[in-house]
Structures are given as C-alpha cells and as structure tokens.
Design a protein around this motif. Sequence first.
Motif, mmCIF file in Angstrom:
data_model
loop_
_atom_site.group_PDB
_atom_site.id
_atom_site.type_symbol
_atom_site.label_atom_id
_atom_site.label_comp_id
_atom_site.label_asym_id
_atom_site.label_seq_id
_atom_site.Cartn_x
_atom_site.Cartn_y
_atom_site.Cartn_z
ATOM 1 N N SER A 1 9.582 40.273 99.215
ATOM 2 C CA SER A 1 9.309 40.303 97.778
ATOM 3 C C SER A 1 7.896 40.810 97.525
ATOM 4 C CB SER A 1 9.474 38.896 97.194
ATOM 5 O OG SER A 1 9.181 38.889 95.825
ATOM 6 N N ASN A 2 7.787 41.845 96.694
ATOM 7 C CA ASN A 2 6.495 42.418 96.331
ATOM 8 C C ASN A 2 6.381 42.487 94.814
ATOM 9 O OD1 ASN A 2 5.633 43.276 99.153
ATOM 10 N ND2 ASN A 2 7.543 44.411 98.961
ATOM 11 N N SER A 3 5.156 42.607 94.319
ATOM 12 C CA SER A 3 4.949 42.682 92.872
ATOM 13 C C SER A 3 4.013 43.831 92.558
ATOM 14 C CB SER A 3 4.355 41.379 92.343
ATOM 15 O OG SER A 3 3.065 41.147 92.890
ATOM 16 N N MET A 4 4.165 44.398 91.362
ATOM 17 C CA MET A 4 3.269 45.462 90.944
ATOM 18 C C MET A 4 3.022 45.364 89.448
ATOM 19 S SD MET A 4 5.420 49.012 91.051
ATOM 20 C CE MET A 4 3.881 49.885 90.720
ATOM 21 N N MET A 5 1.944 45.980 88.984
ATOM 22 C CA MET A 5 1.572 45.885 87.584
ATOM 23 C C MET A 5 2.431 46.791 86.721
ATOM 24 S SD MET A 5 -2.588 45.726 87.979
ATOM 25 C CE MET A 5 -2.806 45.695 86.198
ATOM 26 N N ALA A 6 2.430 48.102 87.002
ATOM 27 C CA ALA A 6 3.147 49.046 86.147
ATOM 28 C C ALA A 6 3.329 50.357 86.875
ATOM 29 C CB ALA A 6 2.382 49.274 84.843
ATOM 30 N N VAL A 7 4.330 51.127 86.428
ATOM 31 C CA VAL A 7 4.514 52.492 86.896
ATOM 32 C C VAL A 7 4.769 53.365 85.680
ATOM 33 C CG1 VAL A 7 6.959 51.985 87.377
ATOM 34 C CG2 VAL A 7 5.924 54.066 88.266
ATOM 35 N N GLU A 8 4.049 54.477 85.605
ATOM 36 C CA GLU A 8 4.201 55.454 84.532
ATOM 37 C C GLU A 8 4.292 56.823 85.184
ATOM 38 O OE1 GLU A 8 1.605 57.214 80.786
ATOM 39 O OE2 GLU A 8 1.286 55.138 81.439
ATOM 40 N N ALA A 9 5.490 57.427 85.157
ATOM 41 C CA ALA A 9 5.687 58.632 85.955
ATOM 42 C C ALA A 9 6.603 59.623 85.254
ATOM 43 C CB ALA A 9 6.283 58.265 87.316
ATOM 44 N N GLN A 10 6.335 60.892 85.518
ATOM 45 C CA GLN A 10 7.223 61.987 85.142
ATOM 46 C C GLN A 10 7.901 62.462 86.421
ATOM 47 O OE1 GLN A 10 4.793 64.893 83.154
ATOM 48 N NE2 GLN A 10 4.746 63.741 81.247
ATOM 49 N N CYS A 11 9.222 62.435 86.421
ATOM 50 C CA CYS A 11 9.979 62.717 87.636
ATOM 51 C C CYS A 11 10.974 63.849 87.393
ATOM 52 C CB CYS A 11 10.730 61.471 88.098
ATOM 53 S SG CYS A 11 9.641 60.051 88.441
ATOM 54 N N SER A 12 11.175 64.679 88.404
ATOM 55 C CA SER A 12 12.114 65.785 88.296
ATOM 56 C C SER A 12 13.181 65.757 89.383
ATOM 57 C CB SER A 12 11.368 67.127 88.375
ATOM 58 O OG SER A 12 10.387 67.223 87.358
ATOM 59 N N GLY A 13 13.074 64.818 90.311
ATOM 60 C CA GLY A 13 14.020 64.754 91.412
ATOM 61 C C GLY A 13 15.145 63.770 91.161
ATOM 62 N N GLU A 14 15.635 63.165 92.222
ATOM 63 C CA GLU A 14 16.803 62.294 92.135
ATOM 64 C C GLU A 14 16.499 60.978 91.435
ATOM 65 O OE1 GLU A 14 20.746 61.111 92.574
ATOM 66 O OE2 GLU A 14 19.825 63.069 92.907
ATOM 67 N N PHE A 15 15.354 60.351 91.748
ATOM 68 C CA PHE A 15 15.070 59.003 91.251
ATOM 69 C C PHE A 15 13.705 58.930 90.573
ATOM 70 C CE2 PHE A 15 17.454 58.380 95.325
ATOM 71 C CZ PHE A 15 18.645 57.954 94.760
ATOM 72 N N GLY A 16 13.532 57.858 89.811
ATOM 73 C CA GLY A 16 12.223 57.440 89.351
ATOM 74 C C GLY A 16 11.789 56.234 90.166
ATOM 75 N N ILE B 1 9.530 55.717 82.805
ATOM 76 C CA ILE B 1 9.924 56.904 83.544
ATOM 77 C C ILE B 1 10.441 57.949 82.574
ATOM 78 C CG2 ILE B 1 11.409 57.860 85.345
ATOM 79 C CD1 ILE B 1 9.444 55.870 86.454
ATOM 80 N N SER B 2 9.915 59.156 82.680
ATOM 81 C CA SER B 2 10.436 60.296 81.948
ATOM 82 C C SER B 2 11.021 61.262 82.959
ATOM 83 C CB SER B 2 9.339 60.986 81.140
ATOM 84 O OG SER B 2 9.838 62.157 80.508
ATOM 85 N N GLY B 3 12.326 61.599 82.795
ATOM 86 C CA GLY B 3 12.973 62.491 83.732
ATOM 87 C C GLY B 3 13.603 61.757 84.894
ATOM 88 N N GLY B 4 13.973 62.513 85.901
ATOM 89 C CA GLY B 4 14.694 61.953 87.031
ATOM 90 C C GLY B 4 16.187 61.960 86.765
ATOM 91 N N ARG B 5 16.972 62.307 87.774
ATOM 92 C CA ARG B 5 18.415 62.313 87.584
ATOM 93 C C ARG B 5 18.910 60.908 87.289
ATOM 94 N NH1 ARG B 5 23.150 62.837 91.139
ATOM 95 N NH2 ARG B 5 24.695 64.160 90.113
ATOM 96 N N ARG B 6 18.457 59.944 88.047
ATOM 97 C CA ARG B 6 18.712 58.524 87.780
ATOM 98 C C ARG B 6 17.352 57.816 87.815
ATOM 99 N NH1 ARG B 6 23.678 59.656 90.684
ATOM 100 N NH2 ARG B 6 25.459 58.985 89.422
#
Length: 362
Positions: free
Chosen positions: A197-212, A227-232
């Motif tokens: 089990s791990n924890s994180m504050m936040a993720v803000e990403a622009q993705c163009s591949g399979e995942f975010g 997440i903006s973009g990403g196939r899933r």
Amino acid sequence: MAGSTRLAGMVFDHCNRARVQASVRYDNMAVGCSVMWCDDGIFGDVQASGMNGRQTFGNGTAGTALVVIGSRRTTFGRIDSTENYKPVLYCSVAKDAQGRAIDNENCVFGLVTGTSARRSLESSLIALRSGRGCTFAGAVGTGFVCGYNITRYSSDAGFAVDGNQLGSLRGTFPSTGASADAAIIQHAESTAVAIGSNSMMAVEAQCSGEFGVALLSGELSCGRIEISGGRRPVVVSDATLRADQIMISNQGLEALTVGQSGRLYGTSVDIRTGSLGGARAGVRYNPAFGSSGPMFVQLDNVRYRQNGTGTNLTYILYDPDNGPANWDVANVDVGGAIAGALLEGRALNFRNGRVQTVAGKP
C-alpha cells in the motif's frame, strides 16, 4: 559518447554516513551516481544530461541519473536530468555480497524533474522496485513512458514496495509505442511479489498513450487525479484505488475502467467530456482486465458534463455482469442531452446497483 559508455560517475558501496552535499553534474554517462547498501547518508542535488549507455555487465541498456539499492535512512537532494534514457531515479534491487535482500528503507528523495531521451521505450521519472517507508518529494517531466513506474518482477522475491509516500506528479506523457504508456503504473508480474500500500498527493497529467493511471497490483491512496487524454485514463484491476477527486477529460474510451478484483473508492468523479473514440460508458466494468475475483465500486458523487467534445455518453455507469453487492453509488449528476434519459433510468446500465439520487441539470 551518450549511448555507448559503460561508465558511472560516482559509486558508493557500503559507505555508511557518507556526506556528499555538493551539487554534482553528470553528462553522457551510463549512470550518474550509484548508492548501494549505504545507511545514514546525506547526498546533495544531481544535475545530469545525456544519461544513455550500456550496463557494465551484460548487454542491457542503461541511462539513469541516480540508482539507489539497499540503502536506509539516507537523504537525497533533487534531481534534474535532460535527455534521460531510462529512469531518472531508480530504486532498484540487488543482493549484497552475503546474499541478503535489503530494501531501500526510510529514505527521503528530493524533487525529480527532467525530459526523456527521444525514442526511448524504457524511460520514467521514478522507477520503484524496492522501497519501505520512503518519502518522495514528487516528479515533473515531459516525454517519458511513465512518471511513476512501480513494478515488481518475479525475480524480486525478498524485496518489497510498501508504505511509501509519493509526492505529486505533473507531466506530459506521449504515446511512445511502449506497452505501458502511463503517468502512473503499479504492476507486479505475479502475486508472489505483490505490491503493498502506497499513498500520493496528486497527479496532473496529459496522456496520449494507453493509460493515465494503471493500477494492476497493490493499493494506492491519492488525493486528486486529473487526467486529460489517454485511451483509458484510469484502470483498476487486481488492485485497490482510493481517491478523493478524479477528473477526466478527452478520454479515448471510457473514463474509468474497473476489472476483475478491482476495488475503486472515491468521493468525487468528474467526467468533463465525451469519448473521443466513440465509447458510450463513463465508469465501466470490463472483465478483460484482471485475473479473477469480484469487483467493487463505492462512489459518493459521479458528475458528467458533455461540453461538445467527443461522443456523448449513453451510460454513466455500465456493468451488465455484476449484481447489487458490487456497486454503491450515492449520487449521479448529469447535464445536457442525456439528463432526461438518465432521470428515466435508461442511462444506468448495471444490474441492481444502488443509486440513491439521480440529479439532472440541463
């Protein structure tokens, strides 16, 4: 020259209480700094460029600014690396001369920033194969296959990834052709080397591949995922994701995918656009993901707004396979063309799930 060297800049092997507090720069090397089985050390900032070479032994590739193996209670400064071929920071595994598997434990890592080398399919900002109770300040980068690559291989038995605090991640992650393009991927090759089990504050990403965010093993607790973009953009299978806020836009298919043995807990899910790839579901159960076992989704609020981008969703929640024990959704809030249909129940396609309130706001 970058891409051909097998050299490392500085190597510390069983050097306890080392103090290297100056800022050090490495250019065109296989590895900048390697810290192995060192306790109670302090290391300063690292600047690097052109980290791209060959492994010292064997024929594998290299290209990392900082490698840390089996170190405990050690503090590292920030890292900035441009044209980086493999992980900028690599918390890796190896057994020492006595054959002991010693984890990186209770270490503190500064902010990691950088850019990926062009045409690399192995780059990431932070790769984590061994870590217990470590703290990471966060990461910012452009062009990498992964931001946080938390992966355990079958050969990693005896090591662990558990109880780590991950700082916020920001970046742009293109489609590189790698099998796991993602801002965050958490994956184990087998249950014998499962992630904790791990924890994180936040993720803000622009993705163009399979995942975010692809959570395929262990548990991750996160304050905010955008997440903006990403196939899933978000996939959870054989794992648990707990998030306060999830915001998705410009997705290729569904916004959130839950597979077998996936468990998703969230306070707020905000889907801001339709599907660019023609998918009709917002939050979908997909049995193609995961090994086996029941899934469970518990969400306080699911909100969808069609802003003219992509195909309008037909189903906010889609699961024709599971029953009432698998879904617990308190409120669904939609606007635009499907609000009327949703109020009539036609846009909630999951068998006998519980939805307390459905609010349509055109």
